[in-house]
Design an enzyme around this catalytic site. Structure first.
Site, PDB file in Angstrom:
ATOM      1  N   HIS A 178       0.814  -1.230   0.000  1.00  0.00           N
ATOM      2  CA  HIS A 178       0.000   0.000   0.000  1.00  0.00           C
ATOM      3  C   HIS A 178       0.842   1.273   0.000  1.00  0.00           C
ATOM      4  O   HIS A 178       0.298   2.365  -0.162  1.00  0.00           O
ATOM      5  CB  HIS A 178      -0.936   0.026   1.210  1.00  0.00           C
ATOM      6  CG  HIS A 178      -1.948  -1.076   1.209  1.00  0.00           C
ATOM      7  ND1 HIS A 178      -2.864  -1.242   0.181  1.00  0.00           N
ATOM      8  CD2 HIS A 178      -2.182  -2.083   2.087  1.00  0.00           C
ATOM      9  CE1 HIS A 178      -3.617  -2.304   0.451  1.00  0.00           C
ATOM     10  NE2 HIS A 178      -3.223  -2.842   1.590  1.00  0.00           N
ATOM     11  N   ASP A 195      -2.489 -10.588  -2.361  1.00  0.00           N
ATOM     12  CA  ASP A 195      -3.073 -10.128  -1.087  1.00  0.00           C
ATOM     13  C   ASP A 195      -4.528  -9.741  -1.364  1.00  0.00           C
ATOM     14  O   ASP A 195      -4.863  -9.302  -2.465  1.00  0.00           O
ATOM     15  CB  ASP A 195      -2.287  -8.906  -0.597  1.00  0.00           C
ATOM     16  CG  ASP A 195      -2.746  -8.393   0.759  1.00  0.00           C
ATOM     17  OD1 ASP A 195      -2.062  -8.664   1.754  1.00  0.00           O
ATOM     18  OD2 ASP A 195      -3.794  -7.703   0.820  1.00  0.00           O
ATOM     19  N   HIS A 201      -6.199  -7.278  -0.486  1.00  0.00           N
ATOM     20  CA  HIS A 201      -6.391  -5.841  -0.707  1.00  0.00           C
ATOM     21  C   HIS A 201      -5.633  -5.375  -1.945  1.00  0.00           C
ATOM     22  O   HIS A 201      -4.533  -5.857  -2.209  1.00  0.00           O
ATOM     23  CB  HIS A 201      -5.899  -5.060   0.516  1.00  0.00           C
ATOM     24  CG  HIS A 201      -6.568  -5.457   1.800  1.00  0.00           C
ATOM     25  ND1 HIS A 201      -5.981  -6.330   2.699  1.00  0.00           N
ATOM     26  CD2 HIS A 201      -7.779  -5.123   2.312  1.00  0.00           C
ATOM     27  CE1 HIS A 201      -6.810  -6.499   3.735  1.00  0.00           C
ATOM     28  NE2 HIS A 201      -7.906  -5.793   3.514  1.00  0.00           N
ATOM     29  N   ASP A 203      -4.492 -12.957   3.350  1.00  0.00           N
ATOM     30  CA  ASP A 203      -5.730 -12.488   3.975  1.00  0.00           C
ATOM     31  C   ASP A 203      -6.980 -12.758   3.139  1.00  0.00           C
ATOM     32  O   ASP A 203      -8.073 -12.334   3.512  1.00  0.00           O
ATOM     33  CB  ASP A 203      -5.623 -10.998   4.361  1.00  0.00           C
ATOM     34  CG  ASP A 203      -4.914 -10.155   3.328  1.00  0.00           C
ATOM     35  OD1 ASP A 203      -4.672 -10.644   2.209  1.00  0.00           O
ATOM     36  OD2 ASP A 203      -4.606  -8.985   3.634  1.00  0.00           O
TER      37      ASP A 203
END
Ligand code: OKP
Ligand code: ZN
Length: 341
Positions: A159, A195, A197, A284
């Site tokens: 991120h 991931d 996200h 995740d």
């Protein structure tokens, strides 16, 4: 047949402990904990195919090849400030015009950190540089030995944009490794991010460039963090037009439906013919993850590893998220085993 995967970590990953995050204005339990790396390290120590190493590289010059120096300097100063104040640093005002200028420490907090989940603690700067070093050391092994490598990075990275922290990330470890490979002579590198996200930071860093293909599979931004990016029509701009791919998924997507999307993503990667693959490996999307929202199983991570391994491209896996600590180690092992199969 490769029988070993070097695992590179740093003791600095155990040095910082976020006390809480702010979610919609409320104090919430921090998800990104020391326990995560402890569980992974325990699992790899019990697996017979791993070779555990501590990173020895100075990461700073490599961090600066990707991130703005003013931003890196801010993370350093804010870490010191947190130590002085004996309090984690959180933002309160974000830039609200695009010509905004940050000229005091309140403004800087909003300029350089894009959410309220990513506190800066006294140890943040050191841990950030040390985690980036793990990724660089992984890339060095990859170049030399041309075999699968795993960088156990904490804090995670995907991120972090060129000049902003967010989503528990301060330096983009995967992007830093990709840049290192390019600076060492590679012409085409791919970052594949599974991931749950969207890796907005990696997308930001390479959005205008054709030398890095960025491919992301994630829970759609309509439902999940980072909310503003990760739509399928974000394809890159200028030179980078056509070298960014997003595959957003509905909530609760399970192994079978995920696999169809994975095949599409891998076909894009095959066509690009990268010399190296960097996997932003977050776990995740597992069905038990407390913040993820998808429904993958532990055995399915082995399939992801299989398919990545079948590309026949040297792969460096860089640890991102994964918050179901009970199963995190098993998910990592399942995935790494899959690469070796
Ligand atoms: C980082 B990585 C409220 C939810 C906060 C932040 C997600 C950051 C994910 N506790 N959500 O991609 O795993
Ligand atoms: Zn994540």
């Amino acid at each position: 047949m490769q029988k070993e995967i070097p695992v590179i970590y740093t003791p600095a990953s155990f040095s910082y402990n976020p006390p809480y995050e702010l979610f919609n204005g409320k104090v919430d339990t921090a998800s990104e904990t020391i326990e995560r790396v402890r569980m992974i390290l325990t699992a790899v120590a019990h697996a017979d195919f791993t070779d555990i190493r501590i990173s020895k590289v100075n990461g700073l010059p490599y961090v600066l090849n990707v991130h703005d120096s003013e931003y890196v300097d801010y993370i350093k100063r804010a870490s010191d400030e947190s130590k002085q104040e004996k309090s984690p640093i959180f933002p309160s005002v974000h830039p609200y015009v695009d010509f905004g200028r940050a000229s005091n420490h309140v403004a800087e907090r909003g300029q350089y950190v894009f959410d309220t989940y990513t506190p800066i603690l006294p140890e943040t700067y050191n841990a950030t540089v040390a985690a980036a070093a793990c990724a660089v050391e992984g890339a060095k092994v990859l170049m030399k030995e041309k075999k699968p490598v795993y960088a156990l990075t904490r804090p995670p990275g995907h991120h972090a944009e060129k000049a902003k922290a967010g989503g528990y990330c301060y330096a983009n470890n995967a992007a830093i490794a990709a840049q290192f490979l390019l600076d060492s002579g590679a012409k085409k590198v791919c970052v594949f991010d599974f991931d749950v996200h969207h890796g907005n930071g990696t997308q930001d860093i390479f959005y205008e460039r054709a030398d890095v293909l960025v491919v992301n599979i994630h829970a759609a931004p309509e439902y999940k963090f980072p909310y503003f990016t990760g739509y399928a029509d974000e394809h890159g701009v200028n030179e980078g037009e056509g070298s960014n791919y997003n595959f957003p998924l509905n909530l609760k997507t399970g192994d079978e439906a995920y696999d169809l999307t994975l095949n599409k993503a891998l076909a894009v990667i095959k066509k690009y013919k990268p010399e190296y693959l960097i996997a932003s490996a977050g776990f995740d999307a597992h069905y038990t993850d407390p913040i993820g929202g998808l429904s993958l199983t532990t055995p399915y991570y082995r399939r992801i590893g299989n398919k990545i391994g079948e590309l026949g491209v040297p792969v460096l896996s860089v640890q991102e998220g994964g918050y179901a600590t009970e199963v995190l180690g098993q998910n990592v092992i399942s995935y790494l085993q899959g690469i070796l199969d």
